[in-house]
Design a protein around this motif. Sequence first.
Motif, PDB file in Angstrom:
ATOM      1  N   ASP A   2       0.862  -1.176   0.000  1.00 13.11           N
ATOM      2  CA  ASP A   2       0.000   0.000   0.000  1.00 13.11           C
ATOM      3  C   ASP A   2       0.899   1.227   0.000  1.00 13.11           C
ATOM      4  N   PRO A   3       0.677   2.154  -0.899  1.00 10.08           N
ATOM      5  CA  PRO A   3       1.575   3.313  -0.972  1.00 10.08           C
ATOM      6  C   PRO A   3       1.359   4.276   0.190  1.00 10.08           C
ATOM      7  N   ARG A   4       2.447   4.900   0.566  1.00  6.00           N
ATOM      8  CA  ARG A   4       2.379   6.059   1.453  1.00  6.00           C
ATOM      9  C   ARG A   4       2.271   7.249   0.511  1.00  6.00           C
ATOM     10  N   VAL A   5       1.200   7.994   0.615  1.00  3.20           N
ATOM     11  CA  VAL A   5       0.944   9.083  -0.328  1.00  3.20           C
ATOM     12  C   VAL A   5       1.054  10.413   0.408  1.00  3.20           C
ATOM     13  N   GLY A   6       1.944  11.260  -0.079  1.00  9.21           N
ATOM     14  CA  GLY A   6       2.158  12.566   0.506  1.00  9.21           C
ATOM     15  C   GLY A   6       3.304  12.578   1.496  1.00  9.21           C
ATOM     16  N   ARG A   7       3.957  13.713   1.576  1.00  6.32           N
ATOM     17  CA  ARG A   7       5.147  13.855   2.426  1.00  6.32           C
ATOM     18  C   ARG A   7       4.859  13.459   3.881  1.00  6.32           C
ATOM     19  N   ALA A  49       2.603  11.437   5.191  1.00  7.49           N
ATOM     20  CA  ALA A  49       2.438   9.985   5.328  1.00  7.49           C
ATOM     21  C   ALA A  49       3.771   9.261   5.167  1.00  7.49           C
ATOM     22  N   ILE A  50       4.628   9.755   4.289  1.00  7.78           N
ATOM     23  CA  ILE A  50       5.940   9.141   4.096  1.00  7.78           C
ATOM     24  C   ILE A  50       6.775   9.290   5.360  1.00  7.78           C
ATOM     25  N   VAL A  51       6.820  10.489   5.926  1.00  7.80           N
ATOM     26  CA  VAL A  51       7.591  10.711   7.155  1.00  7.80           C
ATOM     27  C   VAL A  51       7.024   9.862   8.288  1.00  7.80           C
ATOM     28  N   ASP A  52       5.706   9.865   8.458  1.00  8.04           N
ATOM     29  CA  ASP A  52       5.085   9.077   9.526  1.00  8.04           C
ATOM     30  C   ASP A  52       5.395   7.587   9.369  1.00  8.04           C
TER      31      ASP A  52
END
Length: 122
Positions: free
Chosen positions: A41-46, A48-51
């Motif tokens: 499942d993709p992490r979408v957005g900065r 969500a990526i950092v989290d």
Amino acid sequence: MTTPGEKWTQAYIQAWRTNDPARIGALFTDDAIYLTSPDADPRVGREAIVDGWLEDLDTPGTWSFDWWIVREDAEFIAIEGRTTYPAERDYLNLWIVRLAADGRATAFTEWYMPRPHRTDET
């Protein structure tokens, strides 16, 4: 001269070493997509990526990463590497990164294959 792909990869490794949210976030555009494997499942957005990074981080000093650029075009990088966790195992890595004009990633996908743990370089 350092290529954009080399610069981005060096910054990624520094973020990996420090787990600093600002360094992690600086790697990606606001709407970037990060895949921890091609079918994840993709992490979408900065944010969500950092989290996601901070939820699944590697402790600094517990790993090493050797890498090289396989292919680099204006907006595309293929990076091959080997991650070594001396207390655990080794992984062969392939990263596919798409870059915006400003050098931040718009998309990141990684593949990693576990290898038998090796204690020497033979």
